[in-house]
Design a protein around this motif. Structure first.
Motif, PDB file in Angstrom:
ATOM      1  N   ALA A  61      70.396 -10.519 -45.539  1.00  0.00           N
ATOM      2  CA  ALA A  61      71.265 -10.440 -44.364  1.00  0.00           C
ATOM      3  C   ALA A  61      72.170 -11.663 -44.298  1.00  0.00           C
ATOM      4  O   ALA A  61      73.372 -11.563 -43.999  1.00  0.00           O
ATOM      5  N   ALA A  62      71.592 -12.841 -44.600  1.00  0.00           N
ATOM      6  CA  ALA A  62      72.371 -14.078 -44.591  1.00  0.00           C
ATOM      7  C   ALA A  62      73.502 -14.012 -45.615  1.00  0.00           C
ATOM      8  O   ALA A  62      74.623 -14.463 -45.361  1.00  0.00           O
ATOM      9  N   ALA A  63      73.205 -13.424 -46.768  1.00  0.00           N
ATOM     10  CA  ALA A  63      74.221 -13.304 -47.819  1.00  0.00           C
ATOM     11  C   ALA A  63      75.371 -12.418 -47.356  1.00  0.00           C
ATOM     12  O   ALA A  63      76.545 -12.748 -47.545  1.00  0.00           O
ATOM     13  N   GLY A  64      75.032 -11.301 -46.743  1.00  0.00           N
ATOM     14  CA  GLY A  64      76.068 -10.403 -46.239  1.00  0.00           C
ATOM     15  C   GLY A  64      76.926 -11.066 -45.183  1.00  0.00           C
ATOM     16  O   GLY A  64      78.152 -10.922 -45.168  1.00  0.00           O
ATOM     17  N   LEU A  65      76.302 -11.824 -44.313  1.00  0.00           N
ATOM     18  CA  LEU A  65      77.033 -12.531 -43.265  1.00  0.00           C
ATOM     19  C   LEU A  65      77.916 -13.630 -43.859  1.00  0.00           C
ATOM     20  O   LEU A  65      79.037 -13.863 -43.391  1.00  0.00           O
ATOM     21  N   ALA A  66      77.399 -14.307 -44.897  1.00  0.00           N
ATOM     22  CA  ALA A  66      78.177 -15.362 -45.545  1.00  0.00           C
ATOM     23  C   ALA A  66      79.422 -14.786 -46.214  1.00  0.00           C
ATOM     24  O   ALA A  66      80.500 -15.398 -46.181  1.00  0.00           O
ATOM     25  N   VAL A  67      79.291 -13.617 -46.811  1.00  0.00           N
ATOM     26  CA  VAL A  67      80.426 -12.973 -47.462  1.00  0.00           C
ATOM     27  C   VAL A  67      81.550 -12.696 -46.466  1.00  0.00           C
ATOM     28  O   VAL A  67      82.742 -12.780 -46.795  1.00  0.00           O
ATOM     29  N   THR A  68      81.170 -12.398 -45.219  1.00  0.00           N
ATOM     30  CA  THR A  68      82.178 -12.077 -44.199  1.00  0.00           C
ATOM     31  C   THR A  68      82.716 -13.318 -43.486  1.00  0.00           C
ATOM     32  O   THR A  68      83.483 -13.203 -42.533  1.00  0.00           O
ATOM     33  N   GLY A  69      82.280 -14.511 -43.939  1.00  0.00           N
ATOM     34  CA  GLY A  69      82.858 -15.733 -43.402  1.00  0.00           C
ATOM     35  C   GLY A  69      81.978 -16.537 -42.480  1.00  0.00           C
ATOM     36  O   GLY A  69      82.365 -17.625 -42.026  1.00  0.00           O
ATOM     37  N   PHE A  70      80.789 -16.033 -42.177  1.00  0.00           N
ATOM     38  CA  PHE A  70      79.866 -16.779 -41.326  1.00  0.00           C
ATOM     39  C   PHE A  70      79.121 -17.838 -42.146  1.00  0.00           C
ATOM     40  O   PHE A  70      79.059 -17.765 -43.374  1.00  0.00           O
ATOM     41  N   ILE A  71      78.553 -18.814 -41.443  1.00  0.00           N
ATOM     42  CA  ILE A  71      77.739 -19.852 -42.087  1.00  0.00           C
ATOM     43  C   ILE A  71      76.311 -19.724 -41.555  1.00  0.00           C
ATOM     44  O   ILE A  71      76.005 -20.185 -40.452  1.00  0.00           O
ATOM     45  N   PRO A  72      75.414 -19.101 -42.322  1.00  0.00           N
ATOM     46  CA  PRO A  72      74.053 -18.883 -41.834  1.00  0.00           C
ATOM     47  C   PRO A  72      73.130 -20.085 -42.066  1.00  0.00           C
ATOM     48  O   PRO A  72      73.105 -20.655 -43.156  1.00  0.00           O
ATOM     49  N   PHE A  73      72.419 -20.463 -41.006  1.00  0.00           N
ATOM     50  CA  PHE A  73      71.322 -21.413 -41.106  1.00  0.00           C
ATOM     51  C   PHE A  73      70.042 -20.589 -41.007  1.00  0.00           C
ATOM     52  O   PHE A  73      69.807 -19.920 -39.993  1.00  0.00           O
ATOM     53  N   ILE A  74      69.244 -20.632 -42.060  1.00  0.00           N
ATOM     54  CA  ILE A  74      68.109 -19.721 -42.220  1.00  0.00           C
ATOM     55  C   ILE A  74      66.815 -20.517 -42.146  1.00  0.00           C
ATOM     56  O   ILE A  74      66.620 -21.476 -42.894  1.00  0.00           O
ATOM     57  N   HIS A  75      65.901 -20.113 -41.274  1.00  0.00           N
ATOM     58  CA  HIS A  75      64.633 -20.828 -41.179  1.00  0.00           C
ATOM     59  C   HIS A  75      63.440 -19.898 -41.359  1.00  0.00           C
ATOM     60  O   HIS A  75      63.416 -18.763 -40.879  1.00  0.00           O
TER      61      HIS A  75
END
Length: 307
Positions: A61-75
């Motif tokens: 999910a983080a990868a998909g969000l990153a592709v669309t321009g978001f910066i995910p912080f994953i814990h």
């Protein structure tokens, strides 16, 4: 800052960054109460995503969000951020060159009563083989905030390893962490490189050695990849080297230092860490004793090398 638990540092730092940057997202794997990120949900709204106990899906999910321009912080727990999710981290985040920040908590013996299944001694080793990955193990609240802030503005994949509870304050807000290491004590006979909870043990070992007339420098080598090769080679020229880490001696801080030394300036060296063992249930002091992660283990190793 110095009085905050590391989980509070995480929550406050992410909140502060997210207030200024609408692209920041916080992803959680059903550990809001353990990490204190429930407060982030109140502040971030839809930018806080709890995927449940599905860490591999969290990375995807983080990868998909990153592709669309978001910066995910994953814990999540360190073993689940790495061992359980390795393929997704390797391909969807690393190979795809996505900008994401993974924070793995309660590493090694700091998992304590959660036991062997939650006690990663292999997470750094796994993350080191991902090309271009940036790996940090933080030891102090100010350091943690600085690395999180840097990871936000930099590009690429980051893995940050930290405890959740209180950490001894070693620095202040003026400290420069840009070199990837901090020299906490000067010495002339040898060097102790340490990271995470082992920095405090290294400092105690250095004090014990000083009483015996042995002068060693202590360096918090918190950026494990890309490692600052210059400081490692400089230490090798000075004398024997000890590495101290809350990790398997294979693949972690000690291995990274040994690789640099072997190729550039071979010297006597001893790696202090977990040796071919799985985790177990226990309190922190007991586990440090069982796995040989105490100050006296470090000082004894240095004395043996100097002989």
């Amino acid at each position: 800052m110095k009085d905050l638990e590391m989980r509070q540092v995480y929550t406050q730092t992410i909140q502060g960054l997210a207030e200024k940057d609408q692209k920041i997202l916080a992803l959680e794997a059903d550990l809001a109460s353990s990490m204190g990120t429930s407060k982030l949900k109140e502040k971030l709204g839809d930018r806080y995503i709890n995927v449940g106990i599905m860490e591999a899906q969290e990375m995807s999910a983080a990868a998909g969000l990153a592709v669309t321009g978001f910066i995910p912080f994953i814990h999540t727990f360190a073993p689940f951020a790495t061992r359980r999710s390795f393929d997704q981290v390797f391909l969807s985040l690393g190979y795809a060159k996505n900008h994401a920040v993974i924070v793995g908590t309660d590493p090694g013996v700091t998992a304590e009563m959660n036991g062997g299944t939650h006690m990663p001694f292999e997470d750094i080793a796994l993350m080191r083989v991902i090309p271009g990955n940036n790996i940090y193990e933080v030891s102090d609240p100010y350091q943690f905030k600085a690395i999180l802030t840097y990871a936000h503005t930099a590009k690429g994949l980051f893995y940050i390893r930290t405890i959740r509870k209180q950490a001894k304050s070693l620095y202040n807000e003026k400290e420069d962490f840009s070199k990837g290491y901090c020299r906490l004590k000067k010495g002339t006979h040898g060097t102790i490189f340490a990271s995470g909870i082992m920095v405090e043990e290294a400092l105690q070992a250095a004090d014990d050695l000083e009483e015996k007339g042995i002068s060693v420098q202590v360096i918090d080598l918190f950026r494990i990849k890309p490692m600052n090769e210059e400081v490692v080679i400089e230490a090798a020229k000075l004398g024997p080297i000890i590495t101290a880490e809350n990790h398997n001696v294979i693949g972690g801080l000690g291995s990274a230092v040994a690789e640099i030394i072997a190729e550039n300036h071979p010297t006597k060296m001893k790696r202090i860490g977990v040796k071919e063992q799985f985790g177990q249930v226990g309190k922190l002091d007991y586990l440090k004793e069982v796995y040989g992660l105490k100050a006296n283990d470090i000082s004894k190793a240095m004395i043996d090398l100097l002989k």
